[in-house]
Design a protein around this motif. Structure first.
Motif, mmCIF file in Angstrom:
data_model
loop_
_atom_site.group_PDB
_atom_site.id
_atom_site.type_symbol
_atom_site.label_atom_id
_atom_site.label_comp_id
_atom_site.label_asym_id
_atom_site.label_seq_id
_atom_site.Cartn_x
_atom_site.Cartn_y
_atom_site.Cartn_z
ATOM 1 N N PHE A 1 13.521 1.835 -10.064
ATOM 2 C CA PHE A 1 12.539 2.185 -9.053
ATOM 3 C C PHE A 1 12.416 1.147 -7.969
ATOM 4 C CE2 PHE A 1 9.867 5.875 -11.037
ATOM 5 C CZ PHE A 1 10.541 5.939 -12.116
ATOM 6 N N GLN A 2 11.962 1.686 -6.739
ATOM 7 C CA GLN A 2 11.932 0.533 -5.912
ATOM 8 C C GLN A 2 10.647 0.595 -5.868
ATOM 9 O OE1 GLN A 2 14.094 -1.177 -4.136
ATOM 10 N NE2 GLN A 2 16.134 -0.217 -4.857
ATOM 11 N N TYR A 3 9.924 -0.530 -6.318
ATOM 12 C CA TYR A 3 8.500 -0.757 -6.248
ATOM 13 C C TYR A 3 8.120 -1.343 -4.985
ATOM 14 C CZ TYR A 3 8.767 -0.012 -11.223
ATOM 15 O OH TYR A 3 9.098 0.305 -12.453
ATOM 16 N N PRO A 4 6.897 -0.679 -4.290
ATOM 17 C CA PRO A 4 6.295 -1.265 -3.190
ATOM 18 C C PRO A 4 5.825 -2.885 -3.484
ATOM 19 C CG PRO A 4 4.878 0.587 -4.140
ATOM 20 C CD PRO A 4 6.145 0.520 -4.837
ATOM 21 N N PRO A 5 5.543 -3.626 -2.700
ATOM 22 C CA PRO A 5 5.237 -4.998 -2.838
ATOM 23 C C PRO A 5 3.990 -4.867 -3.596
ATOM 24 C CG PRO A 5 5.260 -4.587 -0.621
ATOM 25 C CD PRO A 5 5.893 -3.345 -1.137
ATOM 26 N N LEU A 6 3.501 -5.885 -4.669
ATOM 27 C CA LEU A 6 2.292 -5.894 -5.413
ATOM 28 C C LEU A 6 1.109 -6.553 -4.392
ATOM 29 C CD1 LEU A 6 1.315 -5.209 -8.205
ATOM 30 C CD2 LEU A 6 1.641 -7.985 -8.669
ATOM 31 N N HIS A 7 0.147 -5.470 -4.487
ATOM 32 C CA HIS A 7 -0.915 -6.170 -3.764
ATOM 33 C C HIS A 7 -1.299 -7.884 -4.087
ATOM 34 C CE1 HIS A 7 -2.424 -1.773 -3.447
ATOM 35 N NE2 HIS A 7 -1.567 -2.206 -2.433
#
Lengths: 702, 500
Positions: free
Chosen positions: A31-37
């Protein structure tokens, strides 16, 4: 419907319709995760009061509540050895007894009406006071807290309730098989009397006085060294002022921060067994000492620990073999003392030894070869990706800061460990596995039913049984009247005179006797010849002549050993050792030496097993025994005491007869021990001397 | 003078109510207004509460099937299924499902043959031995394709500190917690779990569940007391057989049984999901559509038809064990949805929660016959009529009977005289405070939301409860106490010490 609402709905359904054609990902895909908040690190305000109390504050306006935690430098490890349980009782009674302004029952009702909680938890090296309440009660709670901490009432009634609770917990401590295993294992690692492993007993509970609690409070509950943390719905500046107003008046006093006890450890292999006839599943724990958190190898140990526990122990022993529901491996690291490395599980009796062999095998395996790349990566991922949970609430963040300060760790300790974990390699894991795991030198403890084991436990090594019988409370003596006390003292002084005189008794340093001992066992009468030496006050050696050579028994106040000819010495079973120590304490020479410390009571004329005499009760530290003195000669005709036996404690009557003078002292040459009317054993002295030449080495244990 | 004081008191009382009501209304209403819900076309219900305090999110899936749904011969299957739900899918946990499938099927047929032979009047032991050999070989072949624990590995790799599940009488719960940018990963993994589960390593996991039973019940005096308690209190309703199941049933449950049970109960309309944390509800629902709408709906399983009839008299039993005494009492009470629920919670709180509760004052402080005493509801479940329970841990050298007598006296008192206004205030305020405590925790909040949605019928009742709380009166509590706390309506269980 509002316009914005329609648009929002439409956009949503548009996305959904559009999304239906969207392919679902396979869960094993990358999975390409969006950057963590970003984690919003809260501003923790700090302050130090003039009395050196430290404050930490964090605003958390989410809910209208406030929480307070106060850490205090004390704990159960600082209990005096004859009063283990003191700190725990003190912690309980500070809360239940309340304070001058808020006595216990009033406080209970007040707090619960507010929906608030104040509790005190006494751990080994920390006391924690916690309060949790709705924000509008802040002033009341602070008023209560400071009064509780400074002026606890310690009412006798609440002390008694705390003792009832402690005694009841002692009585229940063998009801849960897991509790037995955990408790006894700690004793194997640290030593049964070590502060990190010991536990309270009836005798200790009885010995604790109100004065003890008051002194405990005086000594440790001082602002110097206290760390107070508060979080919730308030404004920092305002709260700082409130806290200063409430706590600053507490005068500073120099309290030395106590240092936790050190741990001496010698690696050794042992197998211990506790018989529990009512289970069909064994509780197994094996391991040795662990480490401290400040060990530079700790990050590598974290990774090794995760792999050993999950990929090896859990996956093999539970998933692959189906042997256990709960199985773990844990390399313990404590803040201020070495923790415990343990591996364990619960498995049906018939797979006990198999499970032990498998667990040992897994420990060896992680030492013999490097873990796989996959195992290493997964373990690190697990730790690093899960790191965010360490910081997922202001409560967690502030409490971590307080804890690090309390134990002297740097405030960025968690970050530092994380950074190090990131760098751990397979070689590192192998290195720490080899350095810190010692499968050849583990203590193995099994609580179970050996009749059903797959193999005898002795296949693993010499088995040492542990007797977990709870030492019974001594009978409580009703307080003697002054007349009963003085009459007893008079009689006993007469007894000492009859025995040869106080001065002669006090001059005795040691004694040696040749004896013939007969025991009535279920197999018939057993006769033994031997020699007994006593070096007063508390060392005894007994040598028995047996057909295979001399068997030696050595007892002092710390240890008790048996040496069988041609074999290594082994620890004497607790039951036997306790019996020997009891007889030493109640020996007439020791009685004379410590006479002023004993409480005594005259109980009047009595007949024991047909023998008439005058009865006196003698007590010290919760231990009571009785003497029957001859009405005319004042010589002791019999002793009565609680004896520990194989099947538990029983009341023993020891009849003394055939008095002869040995070196100026009248000594009973024959003693017979009865349980009720039943004769259990007999000891006849054939020869005896006092104050002989004794080599102190003869009392040394090899 | 009197009227002045009365007036002043009334004003203070009123102000306090308004003040606290105002406080409550502001914060709890805010939270309620943030919650969003959504139902998929296949009936699966989703509830989302955004909380952006930290970039984490908790997930709670509540399957509306528990041990109460089990029948004779199948006890323990809901819990076993919970374990099996971690064994992976057609994708997760295998290197080649097509091959593995064949060997799994072979394993099952051999097992069926073994059972058939064992059930014969004169089983052929040689035949059984041969079948067992073949069975073990088939298992080993299937195992060659297995990537053990891959499901949990995937969760843990992404940082999940909570991946777990638990079963009780009413439902089966599956929990996760992840960094919030893993939302789609969770969707993909968990939807796969409920769409394409494979109950591999079945027989080993059955062994694990048997060890769990030994751990929690057979070697645990309190576990024994609880298991026997349900059997005694419920003669008809399936709340009677506890969650772990009977050992003999566990030995005979097959993989086929588990698959059928799963297909019957794990239909989307029986699954409720709550997600609390750093998420956007719209995004959650979008992904839910993509991943979970593909789970085919199924017929709603038949509801449990058996109802527990009224007791004809007090029931009493003992468990003899190597343990100190323990006392447990249970009165039959209605399901959570009943409007007697809140009064019963109030009774439990006032009688048996906290140091100023009546039972604690009496048994621990005054009579000194117990070191612990308490009361709670919703036992073993809340969906059906259940039990209002009381328990006591006698102090050393004190007896269960003494504690029972003292508890009886307090219960009679509350039936005759009800509770005071102060005690009611205490209950209300304590409930309010604990609601805030639960809401601070993502996982606890997610659990609460699913519980109220499934058991009470609507998650909003969680918030409405506070209003009902305010309306509670001592008269109502007295009425409810007299209705249920009667000897005829109760079961008493004790642990009685058994010497070596």
């Amino acid at each position: 419907m509002k316009r914005t609402h329609i648009i929002k709905n439409f956009a949503f359904f548009f996305l959904v319709i559009f999304g239906v054609g969207f392919a679902q990902k396979n869960p094993k895909e990358i999975f390409q995760y969006p950057p963590l908040h970003a984690i919003q690190m809260p501003k923790i305000a700090e302050a130090v009061l003039k009395n050196h109390m430290r404050l930490f504050l964090v605003e958390d306006p989410q809910y209208p509540t406030i929480d307070i935690r106060i850490m205090i430098h004390t704990g159960s490890v600082y209990d005096p050895p004859e009063k283990v349980g003191l700190a725990s009782i003190a912690g309980t009674v500070i809360r239940t007894g309340g304070s001058q302004k808020f006595p216990g029952d009033v406080l209970d009702a007040l707090l619960e009406t507010l929906g608030a909680r104040i509790e005190i938890e006494m751990d080994q090296t920390m006391a924690m006071v916690s309060a949790s309440f709705l924000k509008e009660d802040i002033d009341k709670i602070l008023e209560i807290l400071v009064d509780l901490l400074r002026y606890p009432l310690f009412p006798e009634e609440k002390i008694e309730l705390a003792k009832i609770e402690q005694r009841s917990m002692v009585a229940r401590r063998n009801d849960d098989v897991r509790e037995i295993a955990d408790r006894e294992f700690q004793k194997l690692i640290y030593g049964k009397d070590h502060p990190y492993a010991r536990h309270t007993e009836y005798a200790f509970i009885d010995a604790i006085t109100r004065d003890d609690l008051v002194q405990f409070h005086q000594k440790y509950f001082q602002p110097n060294g206290m760390i107070l943390g508060i979080w919730g719905d308030f404004k920092t500046q305002e709260m700082k002022k409130k806290l200063a107003k409430i706590f600053s008046p507490w005068p500073e006093s120099y309290t030395e921060i106590p240092r936790p006890p050190s741990v001496e450890y010698a690696y050794t292999f042992s197998v211990h067994y506790i018989h529990k006839p009512d289970v069909n599943q064994s509780n197994i724990i094996l391991g040795h000492i662990g480490t401290t958190l400040d060990n530079p190898d700790y990050p590598a140990l974290v990774v090794m620990n995760q792999i050993l526990s999950w990929d090896r122990m859990f996956k093999q022993i539970r998933t692959r073999e189906g042997l256990a529901y709960s199985v773990w491996g844990y390399y313990g690291a404590e803040y201020d003392h070495p923790g415990v490395f343990s591996v364990g599980c619960q498995t049906k009796s018939q797979s006990t030894v198999k499970a032990i062999r498998m667990m040992l095998e897994e420990i060896r395996k992680i030492q013999n070869e490097e873990v796989s790349d996959e195992e290493l990566q997964k373990s690190k991922d697990r730790y690093l990706n899960g790191f965010v949970f360490k910081l997922d609430s202001k409560a967690k963040i502030i409490q971590r800061q307080m804890t690090y300060l309390y134990y002297g760790l740097p405030p960025n300790f968690a970050e530092k460990v994380k950074n190090e974990v990131e760098k751990v390699t397979k070689a590192d894991v192998l290195r720490v596995a080899r350095k810190y795991l010692h499968p050849e030198h583990v203590h193995i403890l099994v609580v179970g039913r050996e009749e059903e084991f797959d193999e005898p436990l002795s296949q693993l090594g010499e088995v040492h049984p542990i007797d977990i019988t709870i030492p019974q409370p001594q009978k409580q003596m009703p307080p003697p009247t002054p007349e009963e006390e003085s009459q007893a003292r008079l009689l006993l002084n007469q007894m000492f005179t009859a025995l040869g005189g106080m001065d002669s008794l006090l001059a005795i340093r040691n004694g040696k006797w040749e004896v013939q001992i007969t025991q009535n066992t279920p197999m018939g009468e057993m006769a033994l010849e031997g020699e007994i030496w006593i070096a007063y006050p508390d060392q005894m050696r007994i040598d028995f002549n047996t057909s295979w050579g001399k068997m030696k028994m050595l007892v002092n106040s710390q240890e008790a050993w048996i040496e069988i000819p041609g074999q290594e010495s082994m620890a004497m079973p607790e039951v036997q050792a306790n019996s020997v120590r009891r007889s030493l304490r109640q020996d007439f020479v020791n009685l004379a030496k410590n006479f002023s410390e004993w409480k005594v009571q005259y109980l009047g004329p009595a007949t024991w097993n047909g023998i008439k005499g005058e009865e006196v009760a003698i007590a010290k530290n919760g231990e009571v025994f009785h003497l029957l003195l001859d009405s005319s000669s004042k010589l002791p005709l019999a002793k009565r005491y609680t004896e520990s036996g194989e099947e538990g404690p029983f009341e023993a009557t020891e009849v003394l007869s055939d008095y002869k003078k040995l070196g100026g002292i009248f000594t009973p040459m024959k003693s017979e021990v009865f349980s009720g009317e039943k004769k259990i054993s007999q000891t006849v002295i054939t020869q005896g001397q006092y104050n002989v030449e004794l080599d102190s080495a003869m009392f040394k244990i090899k | 003078m009197k009227t002045k004081i009365l007036m002043r008191n009334a004003v203070i009382w009123g102000l306090a109510l308004i003040f606290s009501a105002g406080l409550k209304a502001k914060t709890l209403a805010d939270i309620q207004n943030q919650i969003r819900e959504y139902v998929l076309s296949n009936g699966m219900k989703w509830i989302v509460l955004p909380r952006h305090e930290a970039p984490v999110v908790s997930f709670h899936v509540y399957a509306d099937v528990g041990s109460a749904n089990e029948s004779y011969g199948m006890t323990g299957i809901s819990h076993l299924l919970e374990h099996l739900a971690f064994k992976g899918t057609t994708t997760v946990g295998t290197t080649n499902y097509e091959e593995e499938k064949k060997w799994l099927a072979r394993t099952d047929s051999l097992y069926a043959l073994i059972q058939m032979e064992e059930n014969k009047f004169k089983p052929d032991t040689l035949k059984i031995k041969a079948l067992r050999n073949a069975f073990d070989q088939a298992r080993a072949k299937a195992q060659e394709y297995v990537v053990s624990n891959e499901f949990i590995d995937l969760c843990m790799k992404e940082g999940d500190p909570e991946v777990n599940a638990y079963t009780n009488a009413d439902g089966t719960h599956y929990v996760n917690a992840l960094p919030s940018n893993r939302l789609e990963f969770w969707m993909a993994l968990i939807s796969d779990r409920f769409l394409n589960p494979v109950f591999r390593e079945f027989y080993k996991e059955r062994d694990v569940v048997m060890e769990e039973r030994r751990l929690r019940v057979e070697t645990n005096p309190i576990g024994k007391l609880i298991e026997d308690f349900f059997a005694m209190a419920f003669k008809a309703h399936p709340y009677r057989h506890g969650t772990l199941g009977h050992m003999s049933d566990l030995r005979h449950i097959t993989r086929k049984d588990a698959i059928e049970y799963f297909q019957k109960y794990y239909i989307p309309s029986n699954l409720t999901v709550a997600i609390v944390g750093d998420v956007n509800p719209e995004e959650v629902f979008r992904l839910a559509e993509i991943y979970f709408a593909r789970i085919p709906s199924g017929p709603k399983p038949e509801p449990i038809r058996t109802e527990e009839p009224e007791q004809w008299g007090e029931r009493r039993f003992q468990v003899m064990a190597q343990s100190q005494p323990v006392l447990l009492i249970g009165y039959h009470r209605p399901e959570a949805k009943s409007n007697h629920d809140l009064p019963l919670e109030a009774i439990s709180n006032i009688l048996g929660q906290g140091r100023s509760s009546r039972l604690y004052q009496k048994l621990v402080k005054e009579l000194k016959i117990a070191i612990e005493v308490g009361s709670f509801n919703g036992w073993p479940g809340s969906k059906y009529p259940n039990l209002c329970a009381f328990y006591a841990i006698p102090a050393k050298d004190k007896t269960n009977q003494e504690c029972l007598d003292a508890i009886d006296a307090e219960i009679e008192k509350i039936k005759k005289e009800s509770v005071t206004k102060e005690e009611l205030t205490k209950f209300k305020r304590t409930t309010l405070k604990s609601m805030y405590d639960q809401m601070k925790n993502n996982s606890e909040m997610a659990e609460l939301l699913t519980f109220y949605e499934v058991v009470h019928g609507d998650w909003r009742t969680l918030f409405e409860r506070i209003q009902t709380l305010d309306a509670l009166t001592p008269e109502e509590i007295q009425k409810v106490a007299n209705l249920y706390l009667n000897k005829k309506n109760r079961t008493i269980g004790e642990i009685v010490p058994e010497s070596n």
